[in-house]
Enzyme design. Sequence first.
Site, PDB file in Angstrom:
ATOM      1  N   GLY A  16       0.838  -1.198   0.000  1.00 54.62           N
ATOM      2  CA  GLY A  16       0.000   0.000   0.000  1.00 54.62           C
ATOM      3  C   GLY A  16       0.869   1.243   0.000  1.00 54.62           C
ATOM      4  O   GLY A  16       2.026   1.200  -0.423  1.00 54.62           O
ATOM      5  N   SER A  17       0.302   2.318   0.503  1.00 52.04           N
ATOM      6  CA  SER A  17       1.000   3.606   0.419  1.00 52.04           C
ATOM      7  C   SER A  17       2.134   3.679   1.446  1.00 52.04           C
ATOM      8  O   SER A  17       2.106   3.004   2.476  1.00 52.04           O
ATOM      9  CB  SER A  17       0.001   4.730   0.680  1.00 52.04           C
ATOM     10  OG  SER A  17      -0.552   4.568   1.963  1.00 52.04           O
ATOM     11  N   THR A  18       3.086   4.552   1.158  1.00 49.27           N
ATOM     12  CA  THR A  18       4.211   4.738   2.070  1.00 49.27           C
ATOM     13  C   THR A  18       3.723   5.308   3.408  1.00 49.27           C
ATOM     14  O   THR A  18       4.209   4.912   4.471  1.00 49.27           O
ATOM     15  CB  THR A  18       5.267   5.642   1.409  1.00 49.27           C
ATOM     16  OG1 THR A  18       5.776   4.934   0.277  1.00 49.27           O
ATOM     17  CG2 THR A  18       6.413   5.978   2.345  1.00 49.27           C
ATOM     18  N   GLY A  63       2.222   2.482   5.302  1.00 54.79           N
ATOM     19  CA  GLY A  63       3.301   1.531   5.583  1.00 54.79           C
ATOM     20  C   GLY A  63       4.165   1.980   6.747  1.00 54.79           C
ATOM     21  O   GLY A  63       4.570   1.178   7.591  1.00 54.79           O
ATOM     22  N   GLU A  83       5.570  -3.352   0.902  1.00 57.51           N
ATOM     23  CA  GLU A  83       5.660  -3.001  -0.528  1.00 57.51           C
ATOM     24  C   GLU A  83       4.921  -1.681  -0.677  1.00 57.51           C
ATOM     25  O   GLU A  83       3.693  -1.648  -0.615  1.00 57.51           O
ATOM     26  CB  GLU A  83       4.978  -4.083  -1.383  1.00 57.51           C
ATOM     27  CG  GLU A  83       5.651  -5.426  -1.360  1.00 57.51           C
ATOM     28  CD  GLU A  83       6.968  -5.440  -2.126  1.00 57.51           C
ATOM     29  OE1 GLU A  83       7.192  -4.553  -2.967  1.00 57.51           O
ATOM     30  OE2 GLU A  83       7.772  -6.336  -1.858  1.00 57.51           O
ATOM     31  N   CYS A  86       2.282   1.003  -8.846  1.00 57.72           N
ATOM     32  CA  CYS A  86       3.387   1.388  -7.972  1.00 57.72           C
ATOM     33  C   CYS A  86       4.699   1.564  -8.735  1.00 57.72           C
ATOM     34  O   CYS A  86       5.535   2.362  -8.339  1.00 57.72           O
ATOM     35  CB  CYS A  86       3.545   0.386  -6.843  1.00 57.72           C
ATOM     36  SG  CYS A  86       3.623  -1.301  -7.431  1.00 57.72           S
ATOM     37  N   GLU A  88       4.150  10.881  -5.697  1.00 55.45           N
ATOM     38  CA  GLU A  88       3.445   9.799  -6.383  1.00 55.45           C
ATOM     39  C   GLU A  88       2.025  10.273  -6.665  1.00 55.45           C
ATOM     40  O   GLU A  88       1.271  10.553  -5.732  1.00 55.45           O
ATOM     41  CB  GLU A  88       3.417   8.542  -5.494  1.00 55.45           C
ATOM     42  CG  GLU A  88       2.797   7.362  -6.204  1.00 55.45           C
ATOM     43  CD  GLU A  88       2.685   6.111  -5.332  1.00 55.45           C
ATOM     44  OE1 GLU A  88       2.205   6.208  -4.194  1.00 55.45           O
ATOM     45  OE2 GLU A  88       3.065   5.025  -5.817  1.00 55.45           O
TER      46      GLU A  88
HETATM   47  P1  NAD Z   1      -3.383   2.402   1.280  1.00 57.96           P
HETATM   48  O1  NAD Z   1      -2.096   2.438   1.993  1.00 57.96           O
HETATM   49  O2  NAD Z   1      -4.335   3.513   1.489  1.00 57.96           O
HETATM   50  O3  NAD Z   1      -4.193   1.067   1.659  1.00 57.96           O
HETATM   51  C1  NAD Z   1      -3.653  -0.215   1.486  1.00 57.96           C
HETATM   52  C2  NAD Z   1      -4.360  -1.181   2.420  1.00 57.96           C
HETATM   53  O4  NAD Z   1      -4.095  -0.792   3.763  1.00 57.96           O
HETATM   54  C3  NAD Z   1      -5.873  -1.192   2.282  1.00 57.96           C
HETATM   55  O5  NAD Z   1      -6.357  -2.493   2.466  1.00 57.96           O
HETATM   56  C4  NAD Z   1      -6.312  -0.292   3.434  1.00 57.96           C
HETATM   57  O6  NAD Z   1      -7.623  -0.550   3.876  1.00 57.96           O
HETATM   58  C5  NAD Z   1      -5.291  -0.650   4.482  1.00 57.96           C
HETATM   59  N1  NAD Z   1      -5.085   0.377   5.512  1.00 57.96           N
HETATM   60  C6  NAD Z   1      -5.288   1.711   5.425  1.00 57.96           C
HETATM   61  N2  NAD Z   1      -4.973   2.307   6.597  1.00 57.96           N
HETATM   62  C7  NAD Z   1      -4.551   1.329   7.438  1.00 57.96           C
HETATM   63  C8  NAD Z   1      -4.089   1.309   8.774  1.00 57.96           C
HETATM   64  N3  NAD Z   1      -3.989   2.424   9.501  1.00 57.96           N
HETATM   65  N4  NAD Z   1      -3.727   0.133   9.323  1.00 57.96           N
HETATM   66  C9  NAD Z   1      -3.797  -1.004   8.598  1.00 57.96           C
HETATM   67  N5  NAD Z   1      -4.244  -1.055   7.326  1.00 57.96           N
HETATM   68  C10 NAD Z   1      -4.609   0.098   6.745  1.00 57.96           C
HETATM   69  O7  NAD Z   1      -3.026   2.197  -0.256  1.00 57.96           O
HETATM   70  P2  NAD Z   1      -4.011   2.174  -1.491  1.00 57.96           P
HETATM   71  O8  NAD Z   1      -4.481   3.565  -1.726  1.00 57.96           O
HETATM   72  O9  NAD Z   1      -5.009   1.081  -1.314  1.00 57.96           O
HETATM   73  O10 NAD Z   1      -3.002   1.718  -2.657  1.00 57.96           O
HETATM   74  C11 NAD Z   1      -2.186   2.594  -3.331  1.00 57.96           C
HETATM   75  C12 NAD Z   1      -0.780   2.583  -2.800  1.00 57.96           C
HETATM   76  O11 NAD Z   1      -0.257   1.263  -2.798  1.00 57.96           O
HETATM   77  C13 NAD Z   1       0.180   3.390  -3.664  1.00 57.96           C
HETATM   78  O12 NAD Z   1       1.016   4.175  -2.856  1.00 57.96           O
HETATM   79  C14 NAD Z   1       1.002   2.319  -4.381  1.00 57.96           C
HETATM   80  O13 NAD Z   1       2.265   2.750  -4.825  1.00 57.96           O
HETATM   81  C15 NAD Z   1       1.059   1.247  -3.370  1.00 57.96           C
HETATM   82  N6  NAD Z   1       1.339  -0.052  -3.998  1.00 57.96           N
HETATM   83  C16 NAD Z   1       2.574  -0.611  -3.845  1.00 57.96           C
HETATM   84  C17 NAD Z   1       2.871  -1.816  -4.470  1.00 57.96           C
HETATM   85  C18 NAD Z   1       4.211  -2.467  -4.311  1.00 57.96           C
HETATM   86  O14 NAD Z   1       4.327  -3.644  -4.629  1.00 57.96           O
HETATM   87  N7  NAD Z   1       5.231  -1.784  -3.831  1.00 57.96           N
HETATM   88  C19 NAD Z   1       1.909  -2.453  -5.239  1.00 57.96           C
HETATM   89  C20 NAD Z   1       0.658  -1.859  -5.372  1.00 57.96           C
HETATM   90  C21 NAD Z   1       0.385  -0.660  -4.733  1.00 57.96           C
END
Ligand code: NAD
Length: 496
Positions: A231-233, A236, A253, A287, A388
């Site tokens: 997910g997002s940095t 993360g 990731e 990503c 991003e």
């Molecule tokens: P996000 O970080 O908002 O959410 C990702 C997941 O985390 C979702 O299931 C969300 O419900 C959950 N989440 C949100 N807040 C949380 C918390 N406080 N505690 C635990 N879980 C939580 O990301 P997104 O908007 O769904 O996806 C886009 C991002 O993902 C972009 O930054 C993209 O670059 C990244 N991404 C990275 C890769 C990689 O392999 N490096 C692949 C795909 C996407």
Amino acid sequence: MSVRQYGNWIDGDWARPGAARPIERRSPAHGALLATFADSAFAEVDAAVAAAKRAFRKAETWSDLAGGERAHLLNRWLDLVAADSEQLAVMEAEETGKPIRFARGEVAWSIELGRYAAALAWQIPGEALSHLGAPNFGLITRAPRGVVGMIVPWNFPLVTLFQKLPFALAAGCTCVIKPSELTSGTALEVAALAAKAGLPPGVINVVTGTGAQVGEALIDHPDVQMISFTGSTAVGRKIALRCGEQLKRVGLELGGKAANVVFADADIDAALDGALLGYVLNQGEECVQGSRLIVEERIADEFVARLAARSGAVRVGMPLDESTDMGALIHEQHMNKVLGYIETGKREGARLACGGHRITAHGLEQGCFVAPTIFAQVRPEMTLFREEIFGPVLSVTSFRTMDEAIALANDTRYGLGNGLWTKDVDKALLVSKKLRSGTVYVNTYLETAVQLPFGGVGQSGLGRENGLEGLLEFMDVKSTFVKLGKRPDALPHACS
Ligand code: NAD
């Protein structure tokens, strides 16, 4: 269109949704209600973790099986996933807004990852060391970590899951998955298929809901040994802190801001195609999106003009239309964020070469469609270069020397992927060595193999997925020192 209504998948069965109002997923392309998912909370996470823990403890049916037996079960499951691949692709296209052609590719790639992971289960590496002094030998063995919590995003719901799930299962772990609340359908469907294939109950569990409720409950649960997050940095970093407090393993990731470096001696047609795919694939919600084109100055103007012409020919349309190249962004708020970045680009003085607007014509008025957009003359200090954006927006910066190209590409806090285009093999190898990222694509873009590990440096994450490393992430190393024969007393005077 019938609305899909889901509960959670816990302990090998559907669990009825709790009392909370379900989460509604509407199409980002036309607004129709597609599915409802349970808005779960701690109780559901606790039940799922308990099921995963029981399944892990019942070692004879899962973690203690011969790796080859787990491989057979995984392959039987993947056969069922393959049989349902069209239905899964349609679901993926509908829930994410991406074109069906690319959703099919996503399902196929997920199965490929699964097959590879299953094959790894046959050959989980270990070592015997026999040169440790005459009667001694050492064993280095690997054990599955236990219950793994997997939290995945909405952009590639199935691929991001399959970079984790089959590898963790091959290792002998059990898991609780928290998909994105926007795109939970395929995770639930593949979990149910695993039960049909004979995977024991509790090995895969899926709990849907928000990050704040389900994600955090999973992270804090004492019976979860590892969190594997994509997910997002920003999220993360929060997860890393929380896991750090508990000394819990974490794989991350995260985001990216990849550079696609084009030298003047490249195959220009191939580079144009790669640069276009690199920024419009998955509507730019990618990503490793090649979001910064770094192009040699003497070809820059012509390259941008040709890329802009090709961008204008990209077919933006409905996800299920076979001719669509680019679909809808994930939701309105995200679309407005992307449009906001476009306005910032204009304000900061970058030159708009094409696009730069929402598309509402020809039946697309209800959806979140943004035209492929290129900004030229982008300087490294501009927002477009640094952040991003996660939409179909490309920034173009030019360079004169190889060192300048490398410096520009590396001028980011991220480090997930980069691409480079040249026919000069020296230049290709020298530059790829200097690019600071987990992956480098040479004379292609977004093309890789399941054997190659994937992951980031810098703010793009910790750890690796895919490849053998992708399996080892889910295993603890154990060292065993063995003494053969009579052991000489260490304290002979104390022996009576
Ligand atoms: P996000 O970080 O908002 O959410 C990702 C997941 O985390 C979702 O299931 C969300 O419900 C959950 N989440 C949100 N807040 C949380 C918390 N406080 N505690 C635990 N879980 C939580 O990301 P997104 O908007 O769904 O996806 C886009 C991002 O993902 C972009 O930054 C993209 O670059 C990244 N991404 C990275 C890769 C990689 O392999 N490096 C692949 C795909 C996407």
